[in-house]
Design a protein around this motif. Structure first.
Motif, PDB file in Angstrom:
ATOM      1  N   GLU A  36       0.829  -1.210   0.000  1.00  0.00           N
ATOM      2  CA  GLU A  36       0.000   0.000   0.000  1.00  0.00           C
ATOM      3  C   GLU A  36       0.859   1.254   0.000  1.00  0.00           C
ATOM      4  O   GLU A  36       0.617   2.193  -0.765  1.00  0.00           O
ATOM      5  N   ASN A  37       1.887   1.244   0.839  1.00  0.00           N
ATOM      6  CA  ASN A  37       2.786   2.407   0.906  1.00  0.00           C
ATOM      7  C   ASN A  37       3.431   2.676  -0.439  1.00  0.00           C
ATOM      8  O   ASN A  37       3.544   3.810  -0.884  1.00  0.00           O
ATOM      9  N   ARG A  40       0.969   4.205  -2.718  1.00  0.00           N
ATOM     10  CA  ARG A  40       0.682   5.586  -2.318  1.00  0.00           C
ATOM     11  C   ARG A  40       1.831   6.505  -2.775  1.00  0.00           C
ATOM     12  O   ARG A  40       1.600   7.584  -3.299  1.00  0.00           O
ATOM     13  N   GLN A  41       3.039   5.990  -2.608  1.00  0.00           N
ATOM     14  CA  GLN A  41       4.209   6.778  -3.001  1.00  0.00           C
ATOM     15  C   GLN A  41       4.199   7.034  -4.516  1.00  0.00           C
ATOM     16  O   GLN A  41       4.383   8.157  -4.972  1.00  0.00           O
ATOM     17  N   ALA A  43       1.650   7.038  -6.417  1.00  0.00           N
ATOM     18  CA  ALA A  43       0.555   7.972  -6.710  1.00  0.00           C
ATOM     19  C   ALA A  43       1.029   9.410  -6.491  1.00  0.00           C
ATOM     20  O   ALA A  43       0.749  10.300  -7.305  1.00  0.00           O
ATOM     21  N   ASN A  44       1.766   9.598  -5.395  1.00  0.00           N
ATOM     22  CA  ASN A  44       2.265  10.946  -5.112  1.00  0.00           C
ATOM     23  C   ASN A  44       3.194  11.437  -6.224  1.00  0.00           C
ATOM     24  O   ASN A  44       3.128  12.589  -6.646  1.00  0.00           O
ATOM     25  N   TYR A 137       1.738   2.296 -11.174  1.00  0.00           N
ATOM     26  CA  TYR A 137       0.570   3.101 -10.832  1.00  0.00           C
ATOM     27  C   TYR A 137       0.263   3.971 -12.035  1.00  0.00           C
ATOM     28  O   TYR A 137       1.134   4.714 -12.505  1.00  0.00           O
TER      29      TYR A 137
END
Ligand code: ATP
Ligand code: MG
Length: 490
Positions: A36-37, A40-41, A43-44, A137
């Motif tokens: 997940e991290n 998320r990274q 995505a950022n 992503y």
């Protein structure tokens, strides 16, 4: 299987199950978190790219992308940008398009994250390609409602996998260490339990061998300690009953010896006299006396037999009580005058203290038997003393106190006085009062079937006091005599 291993196994099974569940959950959560991290990274990064690498006129700032990739090269992050036709716009070298399933999602405006193997250009500048497992992503970018670009951020799987593997390894080491600790701990715990049980086992074994002297100390508050405690109590009562049986047996044997002795004397006397009569060896003037002697000896035998029978009857609840309320004062005086002669012979004085009217609810003959026996003993064991008989009313009962100033009894003797065949001093046998050691046992039983009480206070060398109570009709127990009365009338 030995108890210790059973215990150990159950402890271990529990601990291992718990450890496994916890470890699995832990690994699961940490790896989920890692993925997940990672997404998320990524995505950022795509957000940053969107804001900086795609210019307002729709062209791309390739320099920014190159810079970013360079900065993030330590984390091996790469970017790909596709146009609305699924053509790669950055980097120029890349040619692979996004598969149609994901492309549809992206067109709908959904982000996509996936794990897959992709062909990536080698960074050796030779333009060669290789496949690599990647997490990707994708973020779709829309301009005035139409898909314009898709920004993809990629990072290799192996970095995350490596950290997950490390966690798994650590958990496994923790698991092994805890399991070893659990084995050692469970061994000691099991041993502690088993030791307690073994103590009980040894004690049971001792008892099985007939040794009732084993004592088990109470060591804790758990069920096994309670069991040990109960077991200890059981052995104590077993020992007591064993002793009681032995005492009864001794007494019975003593009685048999006494009874045989008692019976042999009168029987020998009678036999001798009968022979004398048969061979005319007894002078005429002595005959009447001889016959009288034979009669009294026969009576003694009959009394001995009857008393034994009587005791058994009372004890097995076979006696019939014919109770009614009568004036006890008359009987106290009667018994006193009947025993006066014996008292005189012993040099004793008898005093009767009683009100003119003293109602008592009892079987008349049995009541007299009780008072007679106690007074007879008082005279028997008192020389040149005094015997006092007191009768009085008490709360719902009548009370009789017979005290003497005779030889008294020791504590041990008092304790045993209600026992059948008990004679405080075996050397006192063969007096003119018979002495079968049954008198007090019978008295005790009789008072009990009346629902009354009897107690004795005695001091050796000073005298003895018997206190007997008979409850009134309203408080006396009903059941035995009513049934008995009916039986007697039938
Ligand atoms: N008043 C007393 N003073 C001292 N000892 C007594 C007295 N009454 C009873 N005892 C003791 O208690 C024993 C038991 O008494 P119990 O009347 O049962 O037997 P016993 O008098 O010996 O024989 P019997 O059956 O003929 O009465 C006596 O042998 C005596 O040792
Ligand atoms: Mg007696």
């Amino acid at each position: 299987m030995k108890l210790i291993y059973q215990q150990m196994l159950s402890f271990l099974a529990m601990i291992i199950v718990a450890l496994s569940v916890v470890s699995l959950l832990f690994i699961q959560t940490t790896s989920n978190n890692a993925w997940e991290n990672n997404f998320r990274q990524l995505a950022n990064y795509t957000t940053t790219i969107e804001q900086n690498a795609i210019l307002s006129d729709g062209t791309m700032n390739n320099a920014f992308l190159d810079n970013s990739e360079q900065i993030l090269s330590g984390q091996r992050i790469q970017f790909v940008i596709y146009d609305s036709k699924n053509w790669t716009r950055y980097p120029q070298t890349s040619s692979q398009g996004i598969s149609s399933t994901y492309w549809k999602k992206l067109k709908k405006g959904e982000d996509v994250n996936l794990r897959t193997s992709v062909r990536v250009p080698d960074r050796n500048g030779k333009g060669t390609w290789r496949t690599q497992n990647m997490t990707i992503y994708y973020r779709p970018i829309f301009y005035s409602g139409k898909l314009a670009y898709v920004i993809g951020a990629l990072s290799p799987v192996d970095t995350i996998q490596a950290s997950i593997n490390k966690t798994e390894r650590n958990v496994f080491i923790g698991f092994v260490i805890s399991a070893i600790a659990a084995i050692i701990l469970s061994y000691f715990l099991a041993q502690y339990q088993v030791r307690k049980i073994n103590r009980l086992r040894r004690a049971t074994h001792e008892i099985a061998q007939g040794n009732y002297d084993v004592k088990i100390k109470k060591t804790g508050n758990d069920e096994i300690s309670e069991l040990a405690n109960d077991f200890g109590e059981m052995t104590t009562s077993l020992q007591e009953s064993q002793e009681e049986i032995k005492r009864q047996e001794d007494r019975r044997r003593q009685f048999m010896a006494d009874a045989a002795h008692e019976m042999r004397t009168p029987l020998t006397t009678i036999n001798g006299l009968l022979e004398g009569l048969a061979y005319d060896a007894i002078p005429e003037d002595m005959r009447a006396k001889s016959i009288e002697l034979m009669r009294s000896e026969t009576n003694r035998l009959i009394r001995l037999v009857n008393e034994n029978l009587d005791y058994e009857k009372i004890r097995s609840n076979q006696i019939v009580l014919m109770r009614n309320t009568f004036n006890a004062s008359d009987d106290l005086n009667n018994v006193a005058s009947q025993l006066q002669k014996k008292a005189d012979e012993a040099g004793d004085t008898i005093t009767v203290n009683t009100p003119a009217e003293l109602p008592v609810y009892a079987d008349h003959d049995r009541f007299v038997q009780v008072i007679f026996n106690i007074m007879q003993n008082a005279i028997q064991f008192t020389q040149n003393g005094s015997i006092t008989v007191t009768g009085r009313r008490a709360y719902h009962q009548s009370e009789f106190v017979i005290s003497d100033t005779g030889i008294g009894m020791t504590e041990e003797q008092v304790k045993n006085i209600w026992e059948r065949y008990y004679k405080a001093d075996p050397s006192r046998k063969n007096t003119k009062y018979g002495e079968s050691g049954l008198g007090m046992a019978i008295v005790h039983q009789l008072v009990q079937v009346h629902g009354g009480t009897i107690k004795v206070d005695s001091t050796e060398g000073k005298g003895t006091t018997f206190t007997v109570t008979f409850p009134d009709e309203d408080t006396a127990p009903k059941k035995t005599n009513e049934a008995a009365d009916k039986n007697s009338q039938a």
